[in-house]
Design a protein around this motif. Sequence first.
Motif, PDB file in Angstrom:
ATOM      1  N   MET A 251       0.826  -1.209   0.000  1.00 24.49           N
ATOM      2  CA  MET A 251       0.000   0.000   0.000  1.00 24.49           C
ATOM      3  C   MET A 251       0.859   1.257   0.000  1.00 24.49           C
ATOM      4  SD  MET A 251      -3.119  -1.189   2.483  1.00 24.49           S
ATOM      5  CE  MET A 251      -4.047  -2.690   2.045  1.00 24.49           C
ATOM      6  N   ALA A 252       2.013   1.205   0.648  1.00 26.15           N
ATOM      7  CA  ALA A 252       2.926   2.346   0.625  1.00 26.15           C
ATOM      8  C   ALA A 252       3.421   2.611  -0.792  1.00 26.15           C
ATOM      9  CB  ALA A 252       4.100   2.094   1.562  1.00 26.15           C
ATOM     10  N   VAL A 253       3.703   1.553  -1.544  1.00 27.70           N
ATOM     11  CA  VAL A 253       4.138   1.718  -2.942  1.00 27.70           C
ATOM     12  C   VAL A 253       2.992   2.248  -3.791  1.00 27.70           C
ATOM     13  CG1 VAL A 253       5.074   0.549  -4.967  1.00 27.70           C
ATOM     14  CG2 VAL A 253       5.843  -0.129  -2.685  1.00 27.70           C
ATOM     15  N   ALA A 254       1.782   1.715  -3.574  1.00 24.28           N
ATOM     16  CA  ALA A 254       0.623   2.212  -4.315  1.00 24.28           C
ATOM     17  C   ALA A 254       0.394   3.692  -4.025  1.00 24.28           C
ATOM     18  CB  ALA A 254      -0.616   1.400  -3.939  1.00 24.28           C
ATOM     19  N   MET A 255       0.667   4.108  -2.802  1.00 26.16           N
ATOM     20  CA  MET A 255       0.479   5.502  -2.404  1.00 26.16           C
ATOM     21  C   MET A 255       1.502   6.420  -3.062  1.00 26.16           C
ATOM     22  SD  MET A 255      -1.323   7.551  -0.470  1.00 26.16           S
ATOM     23  CE  MET A 255      -1.662   8.181   1.174  1.00 26.16           C
ATOM     24  N   THR A 256       2.772   6.037  -3.037  1.00 31.08           N
ATOM     25  CA  THR A 256       3.848   6.924  -3.471  1.00 31.08           C
ATOM     26  C   THR A 256       4.202   6.799  -4.946  1.00 31.08           C
ATOM     27  OG1 THR A 256       5.581   5.306  -2.958  1.00 31.08           O
ATOM     28  CG2 THR A 256       4.886   6.775  -1.175  1.00 31.08           C
ATOM     29  N   GLY A 257       3.841   5.669  -5.559  1.00 29.83           N
ATOM     30  CA  GLY A 257       4.370   5.354  -6.873  1.00 29.83           C
ATOM     31  C   GLY A 257       5.723   4.684  -6.711  1.00 29.83           C
ATOM     32  N   GLY A 258       6.352   4.347  -7.824  1.00 31.80           N
ATOM     33  CA  GLY A 258       7.622   3.656  -7.771  1.00 31.80           C
ATOM     34  C   GLY A 258       7.463   2.185  -8.105  1.00 31.80           C
ATOM     35  N   ASP A 259       8.485   1.419  -7.783  1.00 34.29           N
ATOM     36  CA  ASP A 259       8.526   0.002  -8.168  1.00 34.29           C
ATOM     37  C   ASP A 259       9.357  -0.733  -7.120  1.00 34.29           C
ATOM     38  OD1 ASP A 259       8.883  -2.494  -9.390  1.00 34.29           O
ATOM     39  OD2 ASP A 259       9.015  -1.625 -11.396  1.00 34.29           O
ATOM     40  N   VAL A 260       8.719  -1.586  -6.334  1.00 32.65           N
ATOM     41  CA  VAL A 260       9.388  -2.261  -5.222  1.00 32.65           C
ATOM     42  C   VAL A 260       9.126  -3.756  -5.293  1.00 32.65           C
ATOM     43  CG1 VAL A 260       9.460  -2.534  -2.702  1.00 32.65           C
ATOM     44  CG2 VAL A 260       9.306  -0.248  -3.705  1.00 32.65           C
ATOM     45  N   THR A 261      10.159  -4.532  -5.014  1.00 34.77           N
ATOM     46  CA  THR A 261      10.009  -5.976  -4.857  1.00 34.77           C
ATOM     47  C   THR A 261      10.039  -6.309  -3.366  1.00 34.77           C
ATOM     48  OG1 THR A 261      11.073  -6.441  -6.983  1.00 34.77           O
ATOM     49  CG2 THR A 261      10.992  -8.235  -5.374  1.00 34.77           C
ATOM     50  N   LEU A 262       8.998  -6.983  -2.915  1.00 36.18           N
ATOM     51  CA  LEU A 262       8.902  -7.441  -1.530  1.00 36.18           C
ATOM     52  C   LEU A 262       9.370  -8.891  -1.509  1.00 36.18           C
ATOM     53  CD1 LEU A 262       5.329  -6.027  -0.781  1.00 36.18           C
ATOM     54  CD2 LEU A 262       7.523  -4.886  -0.445  1.00 36.18           C
ATOM     55  N   THR A 263      10.509  -9.147  -0.895  1.00 38.23           N
ATOM     56  CA  THR A 263      11.102 -10.485  -0.956  1.00 38.23           C
ATOM     57  C   THR A 263      10.710 -11.328   0.252  1.00 38.23           C
ATOM     58  OG1 THR A 263      13.138  -9.729   0.134  1.00 38.23           O
ATOM     59  CG2 THR A 263      13.079  -9.656  -2.269  1.00 38.23           C
ATOM     60  N   GLY A 264      10.735 -12.649   0.042  1.00 35.12           N
ATOM     61  CA  GLY A 264      10.445 -13.580   1.121  1.00 35.12           C
ATOM     62  C   GLY A 264       8.987 -13.674   1.480  1.00 35.12           C
ATOM     63  N   THR A 265       8.099 -13.355   0.538  1.00 30.56           N
ATOM     64  CA  THR A 265       6.672 -13.383   0.820  1.00 30.56           C
ATOM     65  C   THR A 265       5.928 -13.925  -0.397  1.00 30.56           C
ATOM     66  OG1 THR A 265       4.813 -12.079   1.676  1.00 30.56           O
ATOM     67  CG2 THR A 265       6.264 -11.010   0.058  1.00 30.56           C
ATOM     68  N   SER A 266       4.586 -13.931  -0.331  1.00 25.25           N
ATOM     69  CA  SER A 266       3.796 -14.538  -1.407  1.00 25.25           C
ATOM     70  C   SER A 266       2.429 -13.874  -1.503  1.00 25.25           C
ATOM     71  CB  SER A 266       3.620 -16.042  -1.136  1.00 25.25           C
ATOM     72  OG  SER A 266       2.649 -16.611  -1.988  1.00 25.25           O
ATOM     73  N   VAL A 267       1.916 -13.749  -2.732  1.00 26.42           N
ATOM     74  CA  VAL A 267       0.568 -13.203  -2.928  1.00 26.42           C
ATOM     75  C   VAL A 267      -0.485 -14.135  -2.348  1.00 26.42           C
ATOM     76  CG1 VAL A 267       1.166 -11.874  -4.986  1.00 26.42           C
ATOM     77  CG2 VAL A 267       0.416 -14.248  -5.232  1.00 26.42           C
ATOM     78  N   ASP A 268      -0.161 -15.409  -2.185  1.00 20.80           N
ATOM     79  CA  ASP A 268      -1.133 -16.366  -1.672  1.00 20.80           C
ATOM     80  C   ASP A 268      -1.524 -16.096  -0.227  1.00 20.80           C
ATOM     81  OD1 ASP A 268      -1.007 -17.656  -4.113  1.00 20.80           O
ATOM     82  OD2 ASP A 268       0.524 -19.089  -3.443  1.00 20.80           O
ATOM     83  N   LEU A 269      -0.725 -15.293   0.488  1.00 18.71           N
ATOM     84  CA  LEU A 269      -0.999 -15.019   1.892  1.00 18.71           C
ATOM     85  C   LEU A 269      -2.108 -13.991   2.095  1.00 18.71           C
ATOM     86  CD1 LEU A 269       2.658 -14.862   3.263  1.00 18.71           C
ATOM     87  CD2 LEU A 269       0.976 -16.666   3.695  1.00 18.71           C
ATOM     88  N   LEU A 270      -2.389 -13.180   1.078  1.00 18.10           N
ATOM     89  CA  LEU A 270      -3.401 -12.121   1.245  1.00 18.10           C
ATOM     90  C   LEU A 270      -4.152 -11.887  -0.061  1.00 18.10           C
ATOM     91  CD1 LEU A 270      -1.444  -8.723   1.655  1.00 18.10           C
ATOM     92  CD2 LEU A 270      -0.368 -10.827   0.962  1.00 18.10           C
ATOM     93  N   PRO A 271      -4.905 -12.884  -0.526  1.00 16.86           N
ATOM     94  CA  PRO A 271      -5.552 -12.788  -1.839  1.00 16.86           C
ATOM     95  C   PRO A 271      -6.544 -11.639  -1.954  1.00 16.86           C
ATOM     96  CG  PRO A 271      -6.384 -14.669  -0.576  1.00 16.86           C
ATOM     97  CD  PRO A 271      -5.198 -14.162   0.149  1.00 16.86           C
ATOM     98  N   THR A 272      -7.340 -11.403  -0.932  1.00 13.26           N
ATOM     99  CA  THR A 272      -8.345 -10.339  -1.017  1.00 13.26           C
ATOM    100  C   THR A 272      -7.695  -8.969  -1.046  1.00 13.26           C
ATOM    101  OG1 THR A 272      -9.935 -11.728   0.169  1.00 13.26           O
ATOM    102  CG2 THR A 272     -10.412  -9.378   0.056  1.00 13.26           C
TER     103      THR A 272
END
Length: 429
Positions: A251-272
């Motif tokens: 959400m911080a990236v969506a707020m500010t713009g830019g391009d960030v990779t969040l490592t060590g995680t998965s989209v499957d943890l928060l589908p909604t």
Amino acid sequence: MDRIRIRGGNELNGIIPISGAKNATLPLMIASLLTDDTLTLENVPHLADVEQLTRILGNHGVDFSVTGKRLRQESGFGRTIHFTARNIVDTTAPYDLVSKMRASFWVIGPLLARMHEAKVSLPGGCAIGTRPVDIFIDGLRALGADIDIEAGYVVAKAKGGLVGNRYRLPKVSVGATHVLMMAATLAKGETILENAAREPEIVDLATCLTAMGAKISGAGTSTIRIDGVRSLSGARHRVLPDRIETGTYAMAVAMTGGDVTLTGTSVDLLPTAVETLARAGAVVTPVEDGIRVYRNGGGISPVDVVTDPYPGFPTDLQAQFMALMTRASGTASITETIFENRFMHVQELARLGARIQLAGQVARIEGVPRLKGAPVMATDLRASVSLVIAGLVAEGDTEVSRVYHLDRGFERLEEKLGRCGAEIERISS
């Protein structure tokens, strides 16, 4: 008292490592009370709540080591901590410890299961609602415990041990599911928990307990079955990634713009939450060892959300999403169904120029073209990070006070954001 100062206006670009989940780490630490062998947990985050719970467990006789060091001496992200509850020296969890962190109340389950008695202070924690412990008490009574409330303490006994039973939680409760699942591992016979919480942290605890010798099936569904065993052994377990931290930085990236990779995680943890962010204008895609987040080239679109137990939209991301919606091109609504007092951040966001109207458990957020920096005060863990997100785009300086709330649940937040271009610093008093 420490403060965090943010000068808004910078995009976020780079890599943010996601820490182990606070909401998984705490019950996993408590599970160490179930065995006299060593439970080794990997990927444990540096958090104030972890240190506080370590002190509480130490009061019961749990020893710990962090690759031969004490907690505050370890460097880097994530640690491996060894917990050994060879001898339980005290089955009382006193008020002065439990009142500082609500999750410490959960020791009641393992203590009852292993020692057949427990005296635990009624809990404290964030002021975001009453969050009563009646489900915990009713569930433990269903397993054969004799429980009274005496002078602010829950006094529980299970002469001869707990006994398996069928219990339907009257409402979905993550904490109660954790406690009853742990308690049932050493109960005589089968326990069936109905209307159980389905969060990934429940599955993570069940995975660890199974590695310790427990017999559990159905974790991640609304019906969990536990066949009690005589004893549990030690195990080694890696804490799953923090989905709330994942969603917060997305959400911080969506707020500010830019391009960030969040490592060590998965989209499957928060589908909604991922689907909601996509509707708001963010692109969230899985990549090797993580998630890539960036804006789709447009502005922020308004999205209505309703918080709900997993797999619904997490209440722990409600404040962060509200901050994002303050810059949307239109009006969004957020309905909070989990905690009755979880809109305390609204007045602080308003100090930055947000336009938010409250009607009971519904907040209507009218997006504004800009926010302006101001002094603001954190009221609880998730509310505090929503102010940081708003501060990242506010014109001028935003100072967030009472950041000890942040330290409870976000590992080195200013360092992670700073590496990606945020102008953010901690000011120590």
